[in-house]
Design an enzyme around this catalytic site. Structure first.
Site, PDB file in Angstrom:
ATOM      1  N   ASP A   1       5.432   1.188  35.156  1.00 35.36           N
ATOM      2  CA  ASP A   1       4.429   2.145  34.659  1.00 35.36           C
ATOM      3  C   ASP A   1       3.206   2.379  35.560  1.00 35.36           C
ATOM      4  O   ASP A   1       2.637   1.416  36.082  1.00 35.36           O
ATOM      5  CB  ASP A   1       3.812   1.650  33.342  1.00 35.36           C
TER       6      ASP A   1
ATOM      7  N   GLU B   1       6.110   2.243  23.143  1.00 34.96           N
ATOM      8  CA  GLU B   1       5.293   1.676  24.219  1.00 34.96           C
ATOM      9  C   GLU B   1       4.341   2.747  24.762  1.00 34.96           C
ATOM     10  O   GLU B   1       4.590   3.946  24.632  1.00 34.96           O
ATOM     11  CB  GLU B   1       6.182   1.172  25.367  1.00 34.96           C
TER      12      GLU B   1
END
Ligand code: FRU
Length: 475
Positions: free
Chosen positions: A27, A199
């Site tokens: 990420d 998430e």
């Protein structure tokens, strides 16, 4: 004579997308504009090419296009540094500032196998050196509670944190006057797609074409995405300083398989501008993609707006205009046939055409080994097809077709496409529909085949894209 073989490092190394020189990345984290630079951190494992030992790697850019890899920003200590955000504390509400410097704060999840809590770090030198704080600022004794997205909300004069309870499919919003004391404000969810854990929440305002402000709530999902593995959904709605109120059903942000954990930049110089990028990968196969030694790359940066979808509204994404700096040789495509591509460069294609209901535009990318991927656009659908051939035959979930419906109506269809060494990003209907896919060819892609049935090309331009500076540091 020995057979000549290109190593994955050469064949798949992105030309214009960011990827660290070596090892694992997932990420984007801590995206903030500060000290005259676009700052980008990311989930990084300095010890290997699979997920683990999470640190925050770091890169900087003057223009969101040319990136330079920097030293690691946040090191794993007694916990791993999971995802989070960064922003400027203009009024020094945190008290980290000492003598009028710009106070950069990062809020991230400290991860251990037993607990996830939210921590702060600060930097007083534009992100060069970070000072992680030893005590969590938000610990509710949970094993899964992560990915804080923090921003200043002027109307309610407080910091807001969006943080996720992955297994409950809930986003909890907290408020704070000083980044240290947090109070729960509301819970959103379960809602939309819940076929996997949630998430990386993101909550931000965006304007539509009439200048009306909408709030966007985005959350990622793994698995349960539209074509297997992970995916990303959003709602448009209102935010009053306490609750997010959805005014649309959940929709997919991207209809490909490889756009995850998108995060927007904080503190951009133009306050109404919203730009994000995402990790171009899918948890289904991310740890096995055929680039041993270095796994994980970012998407191109995209500008966000709210646009019409028939009578309704949707989130639309366009490649940032700064990418035009990369444009080199330009070629006009007038008729069906083959166009030569330079595999040392990335390629950008922009095209408008009219078509009958049955007409379609078909683009096929060829290497010397044969077809390596196809894009089809007609008046109803956008499709990207990844073939079932080596080197990805064994990559579970890779091969297949990813498609999305287009909004009703327009006479003229448009397509904007970026091809890099192992990726394809396709924007249709002025960014209302996007498909982002990794694409691992057997050999370098050297030709584009353009085919159109019952369709008239109005304009088609192809550019080679070459970075004029670093986009990551090669080891
Ligand atoms: C999303 C994610 C986050 C977590 C991080 C760990 O891809 O699983 O929820 O903070 O990656 O690397």
């Amino acid at each position: 004579m020995p057979e000549r073989v290109l190593t994955p490092a050469h064949l798949y190394r992105p030309r214009v997308h960011y990827a660290p020189a070596i090892n694992w990345m997932n990420d984007p984290n801590g995206l903030v504009y500060a000290a005259g630079q676009y700052q980008m951190s990311y989930q990084y494992n300095p010890y290997g090419d699979t997920h683990g030992h999470m640190h925050w790697g770091r890169a900087t850019s003057p223009d969101l296009v040319h990136w330079t890899e920097q030293e690691i920003a946040l090191w794993q200590g007694d916990h791993e540094i999971f995802s989070g955000s960064a922003f400027i504390d203009h009024a020094n509400t945190s008290g980290f500032g000492k003598s009028g410097e710009t106070v950069l704060v990062a809020c991230y999840t400290g991860h251990t196998p037993y607990n996830q809590s939210q921590f702060l770090a600060y930097s007083l030198d534009g992100g060069e050196q970070w000072h992680p704080q030893p005590e969590a600022v938000l610990d509710v004794g949970r094993q899964d509670f992560r990915d804080p997205r923090v921003f200043w909300h002027s109307p309610s004069s407080q910091w807001i944190m969006a943080v996720v309870h992955p297994y409950e499919h809930q986003i909890e919003l907290y408020g704070s006057p000083n980044l240290r004391d947090w109070q729960s404000l509301s819970l959103f969810g379960p809602a939309g797609a819940t076929g996997g854990i949630w998430e990386v929440p993101e909550l931000f305002p965006v304007e539509d074409e009439q200048g009306q402000t909408w709030w966007v709530l985005k959350v990622d999902l793994n698995p349960g995405g539209p074509f297997g593995g992970s995916g990303v959904q959003y709602w448009l709605g209102d935010f009053d300083g306490r609750c997010f109120d959805a005014r649309t059903p959940a929709r997919w942000v991207d209809h490909g398989k490889d756009f995850y954990a998108a995060l927007t930049w904080s503190d951009l110089p133009e306050p109404s501008r919203r730009v994000w990028l995402a990790w171009m990968n899918n948890w289904q196969y991310a740890q096995a993609v055929p680039t041993p030694g270095q796994r994980g790359m970012m998407s191109l940066a995209r500008e966000l707006r709210v646009a019409r979808w028939g009578e309704a509204f949707c989130l639309a994404q366009s490649p940032i205009p700064e990418l035009q700096k990369l444009r080199g040789k330009e070629e006009e495509i007038r008729r069906p046939g083959f166009v030569v591509l330079n595999p040392a460069c990335a390629a950008e294609l922009k095209l408008t055409f009219t078509s009958t209901m049955s007409g379609a535009l078909r683009l096929t990318f060829h290497s010397d080994e044969g077809p390596e991927g196809t894009v089809v656009l007609n008046s109803q659908m956008l499709r990207v097809i990844r073939p079932t051939t080596a080197p990805t035959t064994d990559l579970a979930g890779y091969a297949g077709e990813h498609s999305a419906e287009l909004p009703p109506g327009p006479e003229v269809l448009d397509l904007h496409l970026f091809l890099d060494a192992c990726s394809l990003e396709v924007f249709a209907s002025e960014g209302r529909v996007v498909i982002s896919d990794l694409l691992y060819p057997n050999a370098p892609i050297r030709k584009l085949e353009v085919d159109f049935e019952d369709a008239d090309i109005l304009q088609a331009q192809l550019w080679t894209l070459t970075p004029s500076g670093p986009t990551g540091r090669l080891a």
